[in-house]
Scaffold this motif. Structure first.
Motif, mmCIF file in Angstrom:
data_model
loop_
_atom_site.group_PDB
_atom_site.id
_atom_site.type_symbol
_atom_site.label_atom_id
_atom_site.label_comp_id
_atom_site.label_asym_id
_atom_site.label_seq_id
_atom_site.Cartn_x
_atom_site.Cartn_y
_atom_site.Cartn_z
ATOM 1 N N LEU A 118 38.856 -54.838 4.666
ATOM 2 C CA LEU A 118 38.200 -56.047 4.169
ATOM 3 C C LEU A 118 37.441 -55.647 2.903
ATOM 4 N N LYS A 119 38.037 -55.921 1.760
ATOM 5 C CA LYS A 119 37.595 -55.253 0.537
ATOM 6 C C LYS A 119 36.469 -55.963 -0.215
ATOM 7 N N THR A 120 36.133 -57.172 0.158
ATOM 8 C CA THR A 120 35.026 -57.871 -0.500
ATOM 9 C C THR A 120 33.969 -58.218 0.547
ATOM 10 N N ASN A 121 32.741 -58.441 0.064
ATOM 11 C CA ASN A 121 31.695 -58.867 0.986
ATOM 12 C C ASN A 121 32.065 -60.173 1.672
ATOM 13 N N LYS A 182 33.775 -50.120 -7.219
ATOM 14 C CA LYS A 182 34.020 -51.047 -6.109
ATOM 15 C C LYS A 182 33.985 -50.362 -4.742
ATOM 16 N N HIS A 183 33.938 -49.023 -4.730
ATOM 17 C CA HIS A 183 33.993 -48.256 -3.481
ATOM 18 C C HIS A 183 35.326 -48.469 -2.759
ATOM 19 N N PHE A 184 36.417 -48.355 -3.526
ATOM 20 C CA PHE A 184 37.762 -48.449 -2.976
ATOM 21 C C PHE A 184 38.434 -47.084 -3.039
ATOM 22 N N ALA A 185 39.206 -46.780 -2.011
ATOM 23 C CA ALA A 185 40.106 -45.634 -2.028
ATOM 24 C C ALA A 185 41.533 -46.158 -1.914
ATOM 25 N N THR A 206 51.218 -48.034 0.514
ATOM 26 C CA THR A 206 49.926 -47.884 -0.148
ATOM 27 C C THR A 206 48.843 -48.598 0.645
ATOM 28 N N HIS A 207 47.752 -47.902 0.877
ATOM 29 C CA HIS A 207 46.632 -48.458 1.615
ATOM 30 C C HIS A 207 45.395 -48.455 0.728
ATOM 31 N N THR A 208 44.699 -49.554 0.669
ATOM 32 C CA THR A 208 43.429 -49.626 -0.045
ATOM 33 C C THR A 208 42.326 -49.901 0.961
ATOM 34 N N ASN A 209 41.398 -48.956 1.062
ATOM 35 C CA ASN A 209 40.284 -49.076 1.997
ATOM 36 C C ASN A 209 38.965 -49.022 1.244
ATOM 37 N N ARG A 210 38.046 -49.814 1.698
ATOM 38 C CA ARG A 210 36.692 -49.791 1.139
ATOM 39 C C ARG A 210 35.848 -48.806 1.950
ATOM 40 N N PHE A 211 34.937 -48.131 1.256
ATOM 41 C CA PHE A 211 33.975 -47.278 1.955
ATOM 42 C C PHE A 211 32.567 -47.788 1.675
ATOM 43 N N PHE A 212 31.626 -47.458 2.560
ATOM 44 C CA PHE A 212 30.318 -48.101 2.564
ATOM 45 C C PHE A 212 29.196 -47.078 2.706
ATOM 46 N N SER A 213 28.047 -47.438 2.184
ATOM 47 C CA SER A 213 26.829 -46.715 2.554
ATOM 48 C C SER A 213 26.269 -47.354 3.820
ATOM 49 N N VAL A 214 25.443 -46.616 4.528
ATOM 50 C CA VAL A 214 24.816 -47.177 5.727
ATOM 51 C C VAL A 214 23.916 -48.343 5.347
ATOM 52 N N ALA A 215 23.220 -48.228 4.224
ATOM 53 C CA ALA A 215 22.286 -49.277 3.814
ATOM 54 C C ALA A 215 23.012 -50.598 3.551
ATOM 55 N N GLU A 216 24.146 -50.554 2.831
ATOM 56 C CA GLU A 216 24.840 -51.813 2.554
ATOM 57 C C GLU A 216 25.470 -52.386 3.811
ATOM 58 N N MET A 217 25.926 -51.536 4.716
ATOM 59 C CA MET A 217 26.478 -52.062 5.959
ATOM 60 C C MET A 217 25.393 -52.717 6.796
ATOM 61 N N ARG A 218 24.210 -52.146 6.782
ATOM 62 C CA ARG A 218 23.097 -52.749 7.523
ATOM 63 C C ARG A 218 22.786 -54.156 6.982
ATOM 64 N N VAL A 219 22.821 -54.310 5.667
ATOM 65 C CA VAL A 219 22.557 -55.616 5.050
ATOM 66 C C VAL A 219 23.633 -56.630 5.440
#
Length: 258
Positions: A118-121, A182-185, A206-219
């Motif tokens: 899920l690549k966007t907020n 964008k924090h995409f791999a 091809t796979h595109t995955n988003r990665f996150f910080s703990v702080a943004e995931m908490r929000v």
């Protein structure tokens, strides 16, 4: 593109034969026992793949509904379930537009970093709201995500893996590029299946995955009425998440809306 279909789906369990599904399911089980406010019987899995986690959770007493958008991956899961006399229910569903009418679960899980598809907020929040709607009041949601600091600083641009079967040799070459803003791999897999008669098949995924910080995931959890209870450094009871922590397992609880 990432479709998890055809031969890639057929080889998926070979690619991840050494993944500790049983141990990961055991950790999820312990989290459910610790953080759920009531006995959990009905479990929902999002992006279940070939159902390895679902069958392991069933062994621990849960009635599991396992969902994925790939019909070919679900076919592999249903075949395994039949071979193991499992009652896991496999359902085709996209977690971004998730709705199973008339269903409610005690707990939900989404593992193997699948939340990153899920690549966007907006997409992620849509999925979280759908999960919220399917959980009973104060139900728990346990999920895993790629951790941004480790991805940004320690990812491997090229990885080569090789497997042997009775009939072939399989080689997978993975090229990874990052969109740091964008924090995409983007992971481009080229797979060669070398057959005993000297012929071979080749395909790409091809796979595109988003990665996150703990702080943004908490929000993001808070914005969708989930209470983020704990963040663990992988599948162990270690809350010390460092910059070299690749995978984070989050435990959240559904918060009742006023």
């Amino acid at each position: 593109m990432s479709v998890y279909a055809g031969r890639y789906a057929g080889l998926y369990d070979l690619f991840y034969a050494d993944k500790p599904y049983a141990a990961e399911a055991a950790f999820v089980h312990e989290c459910i026992r610790e953080f759920s406010l009531f006995p959990v019987r009905r479990g929902l899995e999002l992006a279940c793949g070939t159902g390895r986690h679902a069958l392991e959770l069933e062994k621990r007493g849960y009635n599991v509904t396992a969902t994925d958008r790939s019909a070919d991956m679900l076919q592999v899961g249903r075949r395994r379930a039949a071979e193991n006399n499992s009652k896991v229910e496999f359902v085709t569903a996209d977690m971004q537009q998730f709705q199973l009418t008339g269903k409610e679960w005690d707990a939900a899980v989404c593992l193997f970093d699948s939340i990153g598809y899920l690549k966007t907020n907006e997409a992620l929040m849509s999925a979280l709201r759908g999960i919220w709607n399917q959980l009973r009041p104060e139900g728990v949601f346990i999920f895993e995500f790629w951790h941004a600091p480790a991805m940004l600083n320690e990812y491997s641009p090229v990885r080569v893996r090789r497997w042997r079967t009775d009939k072939s040799e399989v080689v997978r070459i993975s090229h990874t590029t990052l969109d740091r803003k964008k924090h995409f791999a983007d992971v481009d897999d080229t797979v060669y299946e070398l057959k005993g008669d000297g012929t071979y098949a080749k395909f790409n995924e091809t796979h595109t995955n988003r990665f996150f910080s703990v702080a943004e995931m908490r929000v993001l959890m808070s914005a969708t009425d989930f209470d983020a209870l704990k963040f663990f450094a992988g599948f162990k009871k270690d809350e010390t998440i460092r910059d070299d922590t690749w995978h984070v397992v989050a435990v959240a609880r559904k918060v009742s809306r006023p």
